[in-house]
Design a protein around this motif. Structure first.
Motif, PDB file in Angstrom:
ATOM      1  N   ASP A  82      18.987 -36.950  -0.244  1.00 16.54           N
ATOM      2  CA  ASP A  82      20.096 -35.997  -0.182  1.00 16.54           C
ATOM      3  C   ASP A  82      19.921 -35.057   1.017  1.00 16.54           C
ATOM      4  OD1 ASP A  82      22.134 -34.191  -0.569  1.00 16.54           O
ATOM      5  OD2 ASP A  82      21.577 -33.703  -2.622  1.00 16.54           O
ATOM      6  N   TRP A  83      20.333 -35.545   2.201  1.00 14.58           N
ATOM      7  CA  TRP A  83      20.182 -34.789   3.440  1.00 14.58           C
ATOM      8  C   TRP A  83      20.938 -33.467   3.401  1.00 14.58           C
ATOM      9  CZ3 TRP A  83      22.117 -39.988   5.071  1.00 14.58           C
ATOM     10  CH2 TRP A  83      21.072 -40.889   5.240  1.00 14.58           C
ATOM     11  N   LYS A  84      22.129 -33.482   2.818  1.00 13.73           N
ATOM     12  CA  LYS A  84      22.951 -32.266   2.816  1.00 13.73           C
ATOM     13  C   LYS A  84      22.279 -31.138   2.052  1.00 13.73           C
ATOM     14  CE  LYS A  84      27.318 -34.603   3.565  1.00 13.73           C
ATOM     15  NZ  LYS A  84      28.605 -34.977   3.034  1.00 13.73           N
ATOM     16  N   THR A  85      21.699 -31.448   0.903  1.00 16.14           N
ATOM     17  CA  THR A  85      20.997 -30.420   0.121  1.00 16.14           C
ATOM     18  C   THR A  85      19.760 -29.927   0.858  1.00 16.14           C
ATOM     19  OG1 THR A  85      21.830 -31.279  -1.968  1.00 16.14           O
ATOM     20  CG2 THR A  85      19.840 -29.930  -2.076  1.00 16.14           C
ATOM     21  N   ALA A  86      19.009 -30.839   1.452  1.00 16.99           N
ATOM     22  CA  ALA A  86      17.817 -30.442   2.211  1.00 16.99           C
ATOM     23  C   ALA A  86      18.201 -29.545   3.386  1.00 16.99           C
ATOM     24  CB  ALA A  86      17.068 -31.676   2.689  1.00 16.99           C
ATOM     25  N   ALA A  87      19.282 -29.882   4.077  1.00 17.07           N
ATOM     26  CA  ALA A  87      19.744 -29.060   5.200  1.00 17.07           C
ATOM     27  C   ALA A  87      20.210 -27.689   4.711  1.00 17.07           C
ATOM     28  CB  ALA A  87      20.858 -29.771   5.955  1.00 17.07           C
ATOM     29  N   ALA A  88      20.904 -27.654   3.593  1.00 21.78           N
ATOM     30  CA  ALA A  88      21.354 -26.372   3.023  1.00 21.78           C
ATOM     31  C   ALA A  88      20.149 -25.506   2.644  1.00 21.78           C
ATOM     32  CB  ALA A  88      22.243 -26.617   1.809  1.00 21.78           C
ATOM     33  N   ASP A  89      19.108 -26.128   2.100  1.00 18.97           N
ATOM     34  CA  ASP A  89      17.885 -25.381   1.776  1.00 18.97           C
ATOM     35  C   ASP A  89      17.265 -24.790   3.037  1.00 18.97           C
ATOM     36  OD1 ASP A  89      18.158 -25.975  -0.921  1.00 18.97           O
ATOM     37  OD2 ASP A  89      16.675 -27.600  -0.888  1.00 18.97           O
ATOM     38  N   ALA A  90      17.232 -25.563   4.118  1.00 22.66           N
ATOM     39  CA  ALA A  90      16.679 -25.071   5.385  1.00 22.66           C
ATOM     40  C   ALA A  90      17.504 -23.897   5.907  1.00 22.66           C
ATOM     41  CB  ALA A  90      16.630 -26.203   6.412  1.00 22.66           C
ATOM     42  N   GLN A  91      18.824 -24.019   5.855  1.00 21.69           N
ATOM     43  CA  GLN A  91      19.692 -22.916   6.305  1.00 21.69           C
ATOM     44  C   GLN A  91      19.482 -21.668   5.457  1.00 21.69           C
ATOM     45  OE1 GLN A  91      23.525 -24.955   6.271  1.00 21.69           O
ATOM     46  NE2 GLN A  91      23.624 -24.676   8.504  1.00 21.69           N
ATOM     47  N   ARG A  92      19.318 -21.854   4.165  1.00 28.86           N
ATOM     48  CA  ARG A  92      19.150 -20.725   3.245  1.00 28.86           C
ATOM     49  C   ARG A  92      17.917 -19.885   3.604  1.00 28.86           C
ATOM     50  NH1 ARG A  92      21.027 -23.023  -0.699  1.00 28.86           N
ATOM     51  NH2 ARG A  92      19.278 -24.324  -1.321  1.00 28.86           N
ATOM     52  N   VAL A  93      16.881 -20.520   4.177  1.00 26.56           N
ATOM     53  CA  VAL A  93      15.680 -19.776   4.558  1.00 26.56           C
ATOM     54  C   VAL A  93      15.655 -19.460   6.053  1.00 26.56           C
ATOM     55  CG1 VAL A  93      14.309 -20.618   2.615  1.00 26.56           C
ATOM     56  CG2 VAL A  93      14.250 -21.861   4.799  1.00 26.56           C
ATOM     57  N   GLY A  94      16.831 -19.581   6.707  1.00 27.58           N
ATOM     58  CA  GLY A  94      16.947 -19.185   8.099  1.00 27.58           C
ATOM     59  C   GLY A  94      16.481 -20.214   9.114  1.00 27.58           C
ATOM     60  N   ARG A  95      16.347 -21.477   8.705  1.00 28.04           N
ATOM     61  CA  ARG A  95      15.904 -22.520   9.632  1.00 28.04           C
ATOM     62  C   ARG A  95      17.074 -23.429  10.002  1.00 28.04           C
ATOM     63  NH1 ARG A  95      10.490 -22.626  11.209  1.00 28.04           N
ATOM     64  NH2 ARG A  95      11.564 -23.773  12.854  1.00 28.04           N
ATOM     65  N   ASN A  96      18.020 -22.876  10.763  1.00 28.92           N
ATOM     66  CA  ASN A  96      19.169 -23.664  11.222  1.00 28.92           C
ATOM     67  C   ASN A  96      18.734 -24.824  12.119  1.00 28.92           C
ATOM     68  OD1 ASN A  96      20.960 -22.070   9.794  1.00 28.92           O
ATOM     69  ND2 ASN A  96      21.239 -20.658  11.504  1.00 28.92           N
ATOM     70  N   ASP A  97      17.637 -24.622  12.862  1.00 31.54           N
ATOM     71  CA  ASP A  97      17.120 -25.708  13.700  1.00 31.54           C
ATOM     72  C   ASP A  97      16.670 -26.890  12.847  1.00 31.54           C
ATOM     73  OD1 ASP A  97      15.040 -24.086  12.667  1.00 31.54           O
ATOM     74  OD2 ASP A  97      13.725 -24.480  14.382  1.00 31.54           O
ATOM     75  N   TRP A  98      15.995 -26.602  11.744  1.00 29.71           N
ATOM     76  CA  TRP A  98      15.560 -27.677  10.839  1.00 29.71           C
ATOM     77  C   TRP A  98      16.764 -28.321  10.164  1.00 29.71           C
ATOM     78  CZ3 TRP A  98      10.548 -26.184   7.753  1.00 29.71           C
ATOM     79  CH2 TRP A  98       9.512 -25.978   8.661  1.00 29.71           C
ATOM     80  N   ALA A  99      17.755 -27.506   9.789  1.00 30.66           N
ATOM     81  CA  ALA A  99      18.956 -28.057   9.145  1.00 30.66           C
ATOM     82  C   ALA A  99      19.612 -29.088  10.059  1.00 30.66           C
ATOM     83  CB  ALA A  99      19.937 -26.941   8.798  1.00 30.66           C
ATOM     84  N   HIS A 100      19.734 -28.763  11.335  1.00 31.11           N
ATOM     85  CA  HIS A 100      20.321 -29.697  12.295  1.00 31.11           C
ATOM     86  C   HIS A 100      19.473 -30.976  12.395  1.00 31.11           C
ATOM     87  CE1 HIS A 100      22.601 -31.037  15.787  1.00 31.11           C
ATOM     88  NE2 HIS A 100      21.432 -31.419  16.280  1.00 31.11           N
ATOM     89  N   ALA A 101      18.167 -30.817  12.477  1.00 25.03           N
ATOM     90  CA  ALA A 101      17.272 -31.977  12.577  1.00 25.03           C
ATOM     91  C   ALA A 101      17.370 -32.861  11.343  1.00 25.03           C
ATOM     92  CB  ALA A 101      15.830 -31.497  12.779  1.00 25.03           C
ATOM     93  N   ILE A 102      17.438 -32.260  10.181  1.00 26.30           N
ATOM     94  CA  ILE A 102      17.538 -33.027   8.922  1.00 26.30           C
ATOM     95  C   ILE A 102      18.848 -33.812   8.889  1.00 26.30           C
ATOM     96  CG2 ILE A 102      17.845 -32.772   6.426  1.00 26.30           C
ATOM     97  CD1 ILE A 102      15.829 -30.385   6.660  1.00 26.30           C
ATOM     98  N   LEU A 103      19.937 -33.215   9.342  1.00 27.30           N
ATOM     99  CA  LEU A 103      21.240 -33.871   9.302  1.00 27.30           C
ATOM    100  C   LEU A 103      21.442 -34.935  10.377  1.00 27.30           C
ATOM    101  CD1 LEU A 103      23.566 -30.846   8.503  1.00 27.30           C
ATOM    102  CD2 LEU A 103      22.996 -32.781   6.997  1.00 27.30           C
ATOM    103  N   THR A 104      20.688 -34.832  11.482  1.00 30.71           N
ATOM    104  CA  THR A 104      20.966 -35.726  12.603  1.00 30.71           C
ATOM    105  C   THR A 104      19.791 -36.571  13.060  1.00 30.71           C
ATOM    106  OG1 THR A 104      20.355 -34.114  14.309  1.00 30.71           O
ATOM    107  CG2 THR A 104      22.649 -34.063  13.499  1.00 30.71           C
ATOM    108  N   GLY A 105      18.574 -36.102  12.824  1.00 27.31           N
ATOM    109  CA  GLY A 105      17.397 -36.775  13.376  1.00 27.31           C
ATOM    110  C   GLY A 105      17.104 -36.368  14.808  1.00 27.31           C
ATOM    111  N   PHE A 106      17.844 -35.371  15.303  1.00 27.08           N
ATOM    112  CA  PHE A 106      17.675 -34.893  16.682  1.00 27.08           C
ATOM    113  C   PHE A 106      17.513 -33.375  16.701  1.00 27.08           C
ATOM    114  CE2 PHE A 106      19.996 -38.861  17.189  1.00 27.08           C
ATOM    115  CZ  PHE A 106      19.241 -39.502  18.153  1.00 27.08           C
ATOM    116  N   VAL A 107      16.893 -32.862  17.760  1.00 24.08           N
ATOM    117  CA  VAL A 107      16.756 -31.424  17.973  1.00 24.08           C
ATOM    118  C   VAL A 107      18.082 -30.918  18.511  1.00 24.08           C
ATOM    119  CG1 VAL A 107      15.566 -29.660  19.340  1.00 24.08           C
ATOM    120  CG2 VAL A 107      14.291 -31.609  18.425  1.00 24.08           C
TER     121      VAL A 107
END
Length: 110
Positions: A82-107
């Protein structure tokens, strides 16, 4: 048991790059990076030489290793999750960079 410096081993496991790879050294030892189960890309512009590592897909990754009479066999695997939930969790803790990486596989490019 952990092998120390100078011990004779046939398999070396490593990580950090998050990129799946296996290679056999000239001395016959096998080096394996199983990939990343949670962060398929990261960038590090402020530590040492700036670099980025990108798997290019959202999948979690792992490897199964088997010792055979011919040496080590390595099977790499990709797993949907569940990439979307993992990305939302990253955003919730202020890691927008990780959220993008989780959703795309790219920096994220700045």
């Amino acid at each position: 048991m952990t092998a120390g410096l100078g011990e004779d081993v046939s398999l070396i496991l490593c990580g950090h790059t998050h990129i799946q790879r296996a290679m056999q050294l000239e001395n016959g030892k096998v080096v394996v990076n199983p990939g990343s189960v949670g962060l398929p890309a990261f960038g590090n512009p402020g530590f040492g030489a700036p670099h980025r590592m990108e798997a290019g897909s959202r999948h979690a990754r792992y490897a199964i290793l088997k010792r055979t009479s011919q040496g080590w066999s390595v099977d790499f695997h990709l797993v949907d999750y569940d990439w979307k939930t993992a990305a939302a969790d990253a955003q919730r803790v202020g890691r927008n960079d990780w959220a993008h990486a989780i959703l795309t596989g790219f920096v994220a490019r700045s």
